[in-house]
Enzyme design. Structure first.
Site, PDB file in Angstrom:
ATOM      1  CG  LEU A  71      -2.020  -1.058   1.234  1.00  0.00           C
ATOM      2  CD1 LEU A  71      -2.731  -1.067   2.566  1.00  0.00           C
ATOM      3  CD2 LEU A  71      -3.013  -0.803   0.113  1.00  0.00           C
ATOM      4  NE  ARG A  72       7.140   2.244   1.645  1.00  0.00           N
ATOM      5  CZ  ARG A  72       7.540   1.031   1.925  1.00  0.00           C
ATOM      6  NH1 ARG A  72       7.722   0.157   0.953  1.00  0.00           N
ATOM      7  NH2 ARG A  72       7.780   0.665   3.169  1.00  0.00           N
ATOM      8  CB  ALA A  73       2.065   2.329  -4.812  1.00  0.00           C
TER       9      ALA A  73
END
Length: 675
Positions: free
Chosen positions: A260-262
């Site tokens: 979920l970093r993107a």
């Protein structure tokens, strides 16, 4: 590149920028110029950690500070981290002079403390050791650093803009580290003559009169500083609507990025871009721009994938309809966003007035995104590999054969260089290193202090020295530094037989897959690689030793097979390359991987010449592995004989994979294996 740098200074929580580009594209010049256009900061005069006096929540290990403490205003610091920096230099450590002379335990701040509220710049970040890159990215993401070492316990703020630059030809960052950078941009030199001439014109004007050249752009710099300051103040007011957030999640899911970093980085970048454009609401154009900066490097599935993003798919996902925003205050401008940070005209040698007002408008498709760099023959995505025309030939012919592709790479067994080296940090062979297991101590003033050994060296000399009270009297010749054993990177030189005797499609596929797997292993272990091929009449150094494993993989993939087998020529070329590299860097220990079935066919005395060449190569005392590509029910065992002359390990191509080590196959002889 300019836009990415500005956005991450507006919102440092984006996580920094990685700039990838060919040499000579002003990457370092642009980064160093960034500090000059950022708004100045206020700091306490006696604070080594540069906390903000206007922020009551900020704390410093040098504090607390009185209300009447002296406050200074200074420019933003640009702190450069050298590639050879140690962990102590980055994090900070015990102040050795005061510890030894006064017996005081005092913390000496490192580069992370110095870069707080500034810019931390790492040139050639791909050459920095992985554990240091991890450390920097963790600090950039958390905004704080905690040090628990050498009897010191310190926590301080480290909110900085992390910028890394790199030339992909010198090796890539691992995908796991790429993902930790918030934004990534690709830069290339312009191919248009007018633009190139303008660059030269301005550079020469600067060389003649640096001060006058800077004065010409002073107003533009000041306007840019004001715009950055305005965007920072406006950032908390930008609203990320539910529709915009769902659209970001949809885009990230469609591009199949991991984790979920993107999504988080894209959302932060879109908000920063809206603030930069003076908008109160995140729009479709903001999301598109953010995706182009935050997603390309997160789509890499293996180390040899080039970063990139399908803009047509992105536009399809975003759609033509604007997101339902809150009604904007005031008149809605109808321009396209202007993301340029300087004069647009190639022929404009003077400053032009920037437009600092808010801009918005419908996204017009690919023209809103960053312009594509011109076609570069060195980039994989910009050129189709040259495919030689398929021709058939027998083992003794000189005509090229088919280009056979490698299958999916597998995990290979670990090949190491014998002995204990002193090369650059890596993950292959045993070596004396700055980090790793402590195995002893030695005299010297470089490296980490071995306190116990230092005290032991001084203990026997106390009776002849003047002492203050009960303190131990220390001298410079008492200092002992730790000797550590870690892992080093090596030069892995591949010498690959591409002749007709290896050209059977199944056998060549096996060979290419084995070499590709070893190349991927070299990538992970930070090695330098080179590629020699021999076929037809002679041998060729297809790829001089380089850190760019991707280029080696591409050259291997395009390698045709067929013709005679000039084995002697291949071995002599390998000897020449190894001798040259030994002169360039004596500390870089080589590992030679010869891939052949041992059948020399380039003349009546080919076998004898090959054995003489092997004896010459063996005299260099290089760790060598012979990967035997021979297969079939009838085996001559020539590669085994070659390995004996070279003093090398003999490894059948089917046993390159790590899983083969646990296989119950009898490995006593080629004949029994084939049976």
């Amino acid at each position: 590149m300019g836009l990415a740098l500005v956005l991450t200074t507006i919102a440092p929580e984006i996580g920094g920028v990685l700039v990838r580009g060919e040499k000579g594209t002003a990457k370092s010049t642009t980064v160093r110029a960034l500090a000059a256009v950022l708004p100045p900061v206020s700091v306490y005069a006696d604070d080594r950690f540069s906390i903000d006096p206007a922020d009551p929540a900020s704390t410093s290990p040098d504090g607390p500070f009185d209300a009447d403490a002296e406050v200074l205003t200074r420019s933003v610091r640009l702190v450069e981290l050298p590639v050879g920096a140690t962990e102590d230099r980055v994090l900070g450590s015990l102040h050795l002079e005061k510890a030894l002379s006064q017996g005081a335990v005092e913390y000496e701040p490192g580069l992370l403390a110095r870069s707080h509220r500034g810019i931390l710049y790492v040139d050639e970040v791909n050459l920095l050791h992985d554990h240091l890159v991890d450390l920097l990215l963790d600090a950039a993401a958390m905004g704080r650093v905690t040090i628990e070492r050498d009897g010191v316990s310190v926590e301080h703020a480290a909110r900085f803009v992390l910028i890394g630059t790199m030339n992909p030809e010198e090796g890539e960052l691992r995908p796991q580290l790429l993902d930790r950078f918030g934004l990534t941009v690709e830069v290339a030199a312009p191919r248009e003559p007018a633009l190139r001439a303008e660059v030269v014109r301005r550079r020469m004007a600067f060389d003649l009169d640096p001060a006058g050249f800077g004065d010409r752009y002073r107003d533009l710099d000041r306007a840019l500083t004001e715009r950055v300051s305005t965007a920072r103040d406006h950032l908390p007011k930008v609203r990320l609507g539910e529709a915009a957030l769902l659209k970001i999640a949809e885009v990230c899911a469609a591009f199949e990025v991991d984790g979920l970093r993107a999504d988080i980085v894209t959302a932060r970048t879109a908000v920063a871009h809206a603030a930069w454009q003076g908008r109160d609401e995140v729009t479709r154009a903001d999301i598109r721009r953010a995706a182009l900066l935050s997603l390309p490097h997160r789509r890499r599935r293996n180390p040899f994938d080039a970063p990139g993003l399908d803009e047509d798919l992105l536009d399809q996902l975003l759609g033509d309809d604007e997101l339902p925003p809150e009604p904007p205050e005031g008149p809605a401008p109808d321009d396209e966003p202007d993301d340029e940070l300087g004069p647009e005209s190639a022929g404009d040698s003077g400053p032009s007035e920037p437009d600092l007002g808010p801009e918005s408008g419908e996204d017009s498709g690919p023209s809103e995104g960053p312009s594509e760099p011109p076609s570069d023959p060195g980039r994989q995505e910009d050129r189709a590999p040259e495919q030689p025309e398929p021709m058939t030939s027998g083992p003794g012919g000189d005509q090229p054969g088919d280009v056979v592709k490698a299958a999916a790479a597998y995990k290979p067994r670990l090949l190491t260089v014998d002995g204990l080296g002193e090369g650059a940090a890596g993950k292959r062979s045993r070596a004396l290193a700055r980090s790793g297991r402590r195995v002893g101590a030695t005299t010297g003033d470089s490296g980490s202090l071995h306190l116990v050994e230092t005290l032991m060296a001084a203990a026997g000399k106390q009776s002849t020295r003047e002492r203050v009270g009960t303190r131990v009297a220390l001298r410079s010749d008492d200092l002992r530094v730790a000797v550590r054993e870690g892992r080093e990177a090596n030069l892995v030189l591949f010498c690959v037989d591409a002749s007709g005797s290896m050209a059977a499609r199944k056998r060549m596929t096996q060979v290419k897959t084995a070499v590709l797997s070893l190349l991927m292993d070299a990538y992970r272990r930070r090695d330098k690689v080179g590629l020699i091929t021999f076929r037809g009449a002679d041998a060729e150094l297809v790829l001089p030793p380089t850190h760019s494993v991707e280029i080696a993989a591409r050259r291997l993939d395009e390698l045709p097979a067929g013709g005679r087998t000039p084995l002697a020529g291949g071995l002599l070329e390998a000897a020449t390359v190894l001798q040259r590299e030994r002169l360039r860097d004596p500390r870089l220990r080589p590992l030679l991987v010869v891939v052949t079935d041992g059948r020399a066919t380039d003349g009546a005395d080919a076998v004898a010449r090959s054995l003489r060449a092997a004896e010459h190569l063996a005299g260099l005392r290089v760790t060598t592995v012979v990967v035997d590509g021979e297969s079939g029910p009838l085996r001559l065992g020539l590669a085994v004989r070659l390995a004996e002359v070279l003093g090398a390990e003999h490894l059948p191509v089917t046993e390159v994979t790590a899983e083969a080590l646990t296989s119950p196959v009898d490995r006593t002889s080629p004949v029994r294996r084939s049976a």
